[in-house]
Design an enzyme around this catalytic site. Sequence first.
Site, PDB file in Angstrom:
ATOM      1  N   ASP A  16      -8.017  -7.337   0.663  1.00 42.46           N
ATOM      2  CA  ASP A  16      -7.794  -6.022   1.271  1.00 42.46           C
ATOM      3  C   ASP A  16      -8.608  -5.892   2.545  1.00 42.46           C
ATOM      4  O   ASP A  16      -9.702  -6.449   2.659  1.00 42.46           O
ATOM      5  CB  ASP A  16      -8.175  -4.895   0.286  1.00 42.46           C
ATOM      6  CG  ASP A  16      -7.756  -3.523   0.812  1.00 42.46           C
ATOM      7  OD1 ASP A  16      -6.690  -3.439   1.463  1.00 42.46           O
ATOM      8  OD2 ASP A  16      -8.487  -2.533   0.587  1.00 42.46           O
ATOM      9  N   LYS A  17      -8.053  -5.125   3.492  1.00 47.51           N
ATOM     10  CA  LYS A  17      -8.665  -4.850   4.803  1.00 47.51           C
ATOM     11  C   LYS A  17      -8.813  -6.107   5.643  1.00 47.51           C
ATOM     12  O   LYS A  17      -9.797  -6.308   6.352  1.00 47.51           O
ATOM     13  CB  LYS A  17     -10.029  -4.154   4.641  1.00 47.51           C
ATOM     14  CG  LYS A  17      -9.972  -2.835   3.878  1.00 47.51           C
ATOM     15  CD  LYS A  17      -9.248  -1.730   4.618  1.00 47.51           C
ATOM     16  CE  LYS A  17      -9.249  -0.437   3.827  1.00 47.51           C
ATOM     17  NZ  LYS A  17      -8.187  -0.369   2.800  1.00 47.51           N
ATOM     18  N   ARG A  44     -10.157   0.422  10.515  1.00 45.68           N
ATOM     19  CA  ARG A  44      -9.017   0.635  11.411  1.00 45.68           C
ATOM     20  C   ARG A  44      -8.340  -0.675  11.817  1.00 45.68           C
ATOM     21  O   ARG A  44      -7.686  -0.744  12.856  1.00 45.68           O
ATOM     22  CB  ARG A  44      -9.441   1.439  12.653  1.00 45.68           C
ATOM     23  CG  ARG A  44      -9.916   2.822  12.263  1.00 45.68           C
ATOM     24  CD  ARG A  44     -10.462   3.667  13.391  1.00 45.68           C
ATOM     25  NE  ARG A  44     -11.099   4.845  12.815  1.00 45.68           N
ATOM     26  CZ  ARG A  44     -10.448   5.952  12.475  1.00 45.68           C
ATOM     27  NH1 ARG A  44      -9.166   6.054  12.675  1.00 45.68           N
ATOM     28  NH2 ARG A  44     -11.088   6.961  11.914  1.00 45.68           N
ATOM     29  N   GLN A  70       2.909   4.274   2.577  1.00 43.38           N
ATOM     30  CA  GLN A  70       2.583   3.683   3.885  1.00 43.38           C
ATOM     31  C   GLN A  70       3.374   2.413   4.221  1.00 43.38           C
ATOM     32  O   GLN A  70       3.898   2.268   5.317  1.00 43.38           O
ATOM     33  CB  GLN A  70       1.075   3.379   3.945  1.00 43.38           C
ATOM     34  CG  GLN A  70       0.642   2.598   5.174  1.00 43.38           C
ATOM     35  CD  GLN A  70      -0.801   2.146   5.112  1.00 43.38           C
ATOM     36  OE1 GLN A  70      -1.708   2.940   5.274  1.00 43.38           O
ATOM     37  NE2 GLN A  70      -1.024   0.858   4.876  1.00 43.38           N
ATOM     38  N   TYR A  86       0.821   0.489  14.937  1.00 42.52           N
ATOM     39  CA  TYR A  86      -0.207   0.183  13.953  1.00 42.52           C
ATOM     40  C   TYR A  86       0.130   0.803  12.597  1.00 42.52           C
ATOM     41  O   TYR A  86       0.282   2.000  12.471  1.00 42.52           O
ATOM     42  CB  TYR A  86      -1.577   0.691  14.413  1.00 42.52           C
ATOM     43  CG  TYR A  86      -2.648   0.334  13.414  1.00 42.52           C
ATOM     44  CD1 TYR A  86      -3.057  -0.991  13.275  1.00 42.52           C
ATOM     45  CD2 TYR A  86      -3.196   1.291  12.571  1.00 42.52           C
ATOM     46  CE1 TYR A  86      -3.998  -1.344  12.340  1.00 42.52           C
ATOM     47  CE2 TYR A  86      -4.146   0.941  11.632  1.00 42.52           C
ATOM     48  CZ  TYR A  86      -4.546  -0.378  11.524  1.00 42.52           C
ATOM     49  OH  TYR A  86      -5.471  -0.737  10.584  1.00 42.52           O
ATOM     50  N   HIS A 138      -5.367 -31.752 -11.720  1.00 41.74           N
ATOM     51  CA  HIS A 138      -4.550 -32.937 -12.014  1.00 41.74           C
ATOM     52  C   HIS A 138      -3.777 -33.419 -10.775  1.00 41.74           C
ATOM     53  O   HIS A 138      -2.561 -33.339 -10.712  1.00 41.74           O
ATOM     54  CB  HIS A 138      -3.579 -32.611 -13.170  1.00 41.74           C
ATOM     55  CG  HIS A 138      -2.992 -33.856 -13.775  1.00 41.74           C
ATOM     56  ND1 HIS A 138      -3.731 -34.742 -14.522  1.00 41.74           N
ATOM     57  CD2 HIS A 138      -1.741 -34.397 -13.700  1.00 41.74           C
ATOM     58  CE1 HIS A 138      -2.972 -35.747 -14.897  1.00 41.74           C
ATOM     59  NE2 HIS A 138      -1.764 -35.573 -14.399  1.00 41.74           N
ATOM     60  N   GLY A 166      17.942  -5.892   0.627  1.00 44.27           N
ATOM     61  CA  GLY A 166      18.232  -7.172  -0.024  1.00 44.27           C
ATOM     62  C   GLY A 166      17.026  -8.072  -0.187  1.00 44.27           C
ATOM     63  O   GLY A 166      17.011  -8.965  -1.025  1.00 44.27           O
ATOM     64  N   ASP A 210       0.890  -1.168   0.000  1.00 45.95           N
ATOM     65  CA  ASP A 210       0.000   0.000   0.000  1.00 45.95           C
ATOM     66  C   ASP A 210       0.924   1.212   0.000  1.00 45.95           C
ATOM     67  O   ASP A 210       1.616   1.469   0.986  1.00 45.95           O
ATOM     68  CB  ASP A 210      -0.876  -0.050   1.258  1.00 45.95           C
ATOM     69  CG  ASP A 210      -1.753   1.192   1.414  1.00 45.95           C
ATOM     70  OD1 ASP A 210      -1.550   2.172   0.667  1.00 45.95           O
ATOM     71  OD2 ASP A 210      -2.632   1.171   2.293  1.00 45.95           O
ATOM     72  N   TYR A 249      -3.561   9.529  -0.304  1.00 45.91           N
ATOM     73  CA  TYR A 249      -3.623   9.283   1.124  1.00 45.91           C
ATOM     74  C   TYR A 249      -2.637   8.190   1.539  1.00 45.91           C
ATOM     75  O   TYR A 249      -2.542   7.152   0.895  1.00 45.91           O
ATOM     76  CB  TYR A 249      -5.050   8.931   1.574  1.00 45.91           C
ATOM     77  CG  TYR A 249      -5.127   9.066   3.073  1.00 45.91           C
ATOM     78  CD1 TYR A 249      -4.983  10.316   3.661  1.00 45.91           C
ATOM     79  CD2 TYR A 249      -5.232   7.961   3.884  1.00 45.91           C
ATOM     80  CE1 TYR A 249      -4.959  10.461   5.027  1.00 45.91           C
ATOM     81  CE2 TYR A 249      -5.219   8.095   5.257  1.00 45.91           C
ATOM     82  CZ  TYR A 249      -5.072   9.352   5.826  1.00 45.91           C
ATOM     83  OH  TYR A 249      -5.045   9.479   7.186  1.00 45.91           O
ATOM     84  N   HIS A 268      -8.310   5.179   2.425  1.00 52.59           N
ATOM     85  CA  HIS A 268      -7.655   3.882   2.145  1.00 52.59           C
ATOM     86  C   HIS A 268      -8.516   3.081   1.174  1.00 52.59           C
ATOM     87  O   HIS A 268      -8.784   1.901   1.391  1.00 52.59           O
ATOM     88  CB  HIS A 268      -7.466   3.114   3.451  1.00 52.59           C
ATOM     89  CG  HIS A 268      -6.527   3.781   4.410  1.00 52.59           C
ATOM     90  ND1 HIS A 268      -5.161   3.618   4.344  1.00 52.59           N
ATOM     91  CD2 HIS A 268      -6.757   4.622   5.456  1.00 52.59           C
ATOM     92  CE1 HIS A 268      -4.581   4.311   5.315  1.00 52.59           C
ATOM     93  NE2 HIS A 268      -5.530   4.936   6.003  1.00 52.59           N
ATOM     94  N   LYS A 283      -3.465  -3.329   8.417  1.00 53.37           N
ATOM     95  CA  LYS A 283      -3.435  -4.788   8.410  1.00 53.37           C
ATOM     96  C   LYS A 283      -2.561  -5.228   7.246  1.00 53.37           C
ATOM     97  O   LYS A 283      -2.297  -4.456   6.333  1.00 53.37           O
ATOM     98  CB  LYS A 283      -4.853  -5.337   8.250  1.00 53.37           C
ATOM     99  CG  LYS A 283      -5.652  -5.255   9.528  1.00 53.37           C
ATOM    100  CD  LYS A 283      -5.298  -6.390  10.483  1.00 53.37           C
ATOM    101  CE  LYS A 283      -5.974  -6.189  11.824  1.00 53.37           C
ATOM    102  NZ  LYS A 283      -5.377  -7.010  12.886  1.00 53.37           N
TER     103      LYS A 283
HETATM  104  C1  F6R Z   1      -7.668  -0.444   7.689  1.00 52.79           C
HETATM  105  C2  F6R Z   1      -7.441   0.883   7.125  1.00 52.79           C
HETATM  106  C3  F6R Z   1      -8.448   1.954   7.357  1.00 52.79           C
HETATM  107  C4  F6R Z   1      -7.901   3.042   8.271  1.00 52.79           C
HETATM  108  C5  F6R Z   1      -8.939   4.141   8.567  1.00 52.79           C
HETATM  109  C6  F6R Z   1      -8.368   5.288   9.402  1.00 52.79           C
HETATM  110  O1  F6R Z   1      -6.620  -1.304   7.370  1.00 52.79           O
HETATM  111  O2  F6R Z   1      -6.450   1.131   6.479  1.00 52.79           O
HETATM  112  O3  F6R Z   1      -9.650   1.442   7.845  1.00 52.79           O
HETATM  113  O4  F6R Z   1      -7.454   2.486   9.476  1.00 52.79           O
HETATM  114  O5  F6R Z   1      -9.432   4.681   7.363  1.00 52.79           O
HETATM  115  O6  F6R Z   1      -7.236   5.761   8.741  1.00 52.79           O
HETATM  116  P1  F6R Z   1      -6.391   7.015   9.246  1.00 52.79           P
HETATM  117  O7  F6R Z   1      -6.003   6.739  10.655  1.00 52.79           O
HETATM  118  O8  F6R Z   1      -5.214   7.038   8.311  1.00 52.79           O
HETATM  119  O9  F6R Z   1      -7.254   8.226   9.105  1.00 52.79           O
HETATM  120 MG    MG Z   2      -4.022   2.425   2.872  1.00 50.99          MG
HETATM  121 MG    MG Z   3      -4.919  -2.442   1.948  1.00 51.00          MG
END
Ligand code: F6R
Ligand code: MG
Ligand code: MG
Length: 378
Positions: A140-141, A274, A103, A237, A251, A112, A19, A99, A26, A240
């Site tokens: 994702d997520k 989150r 990350q 954090y 086969h 390496g 990401d 955004y 996100h 994920k």
């Molecule tokens: C979960 C994820 C999103 C963010 C949420 C808050 O993996 O990436 O749910 O945790 O959108 O994001 P921030 O803290 O960057 O505003």
């Molecule tokens: Mg993201």
């Molecule tokens: Mg993701």
Amino acid sequence: MVCDLSSGSKTTVSVIKADVGSVAGHHVVHPEQMVLARSCMEKAKKNGTIIDYHVFSCGDDLELLMTHRHGENNRTIHELAWNTFRDVTDKVSKPLKLYAAGQDLLSDTFSGNVKGMGPGVAEMEIDERKSEPIVVFAADKTEPGAFNLPLFKIFADPHNTAGLIIDPAMHGGFTYRVMDVLENKVVDLACPSEMYDLIALIGTTGRYIIEEVFRTSDGLLASVSSTTRLNLIAGRYVGKDDPVMIVRTQHGLPATGEVLVAFGFPHLVAGFMRGSHYGPLMPVALKNAKCTLFDGPPRVVALGYNICEGRLVGVHGSDPADLFDDPAFDHARTIANTVTDYMRRHGEFMPARLGPEELEYTTLPQVLEKLRPRFKKL
Ligand code: F6R
Ligand code: MG
Ligand code: MG
């Protein structure tokens, strides 16, 4: 970069993802990020570093699928992926103020191997069979443990995979390599004989993650999954670790349909908003691989290919068969929507919200810390 074909005729399939920033939160990778990633891959294909590639996205994750002759954990391939993610971050994500630009790139310098540096990796070096169908999964997520239940069903549950009963080549069962991500150890468990031990571990999806599956009779590698847990690496954090996985099919291995049917039940996985909630894993077409409602529900895509002398044979050049783009999965999606609604009605109460150990790496401990002095001893 120099092309080194010296490691022989084996083919390596590598999926490396990160990401590195997205549009509208996100939510989804920007088209210009894809264009730049493709041009990096095209350059590497032209100079012979890789044989073939496909760039795709699942939500906010940029996914590089590559084939080559360099084997697993190869510096050249990992550096190619790392430089691609860096380039995309510096030339697209940051200038467009996307955004969370960059990350998943936890370091400034490449060391390496991208493992442990943020990106997720699944790689398998194989002797191509007479015909080599594979399915590449990306979610994702959610986190790597999200694939534990489907992998159990695919390779150990005869009610999912008829071939375990019917096909003599599969009747000897499959062996699971399970990683303990907290202690950084692996254990091999054979099914069906050690099935109960296997479930004892992999039911704890945040800690014990299926890394590889082999056919027990001859050791044929059948699946590999990414196992990184970014939070454990970074100690804080950072989202994920949206997982990727490669599964060989047919086969003497589960049929493509036996692999896919395991995703017909949208089981609850950790992740969602989150990275702190349970939600159903919804199988979707590539065009719907973007999370919206409560940053979810978590999604999974399935890309079907045949590998031919290292080439990715899809339905149109290296464009994959988009395997969940099928009304047969509508029912699973409807269940996922119903379950999303049911879980969300719990608001911030467990079990919709993850338990305390899982929330350790989120910002919740900061909130709880503030309350600590206000507790009075009884
Ligand atoms: C979960 C994820 C999103 C963010 C949420 C808050 O993996 O990436 O749910 O945790 O959108 O994001 P921030 O803290 O960057 O505003
Ligand atoms: Mg993201
Ligand atoms: Mg993701």
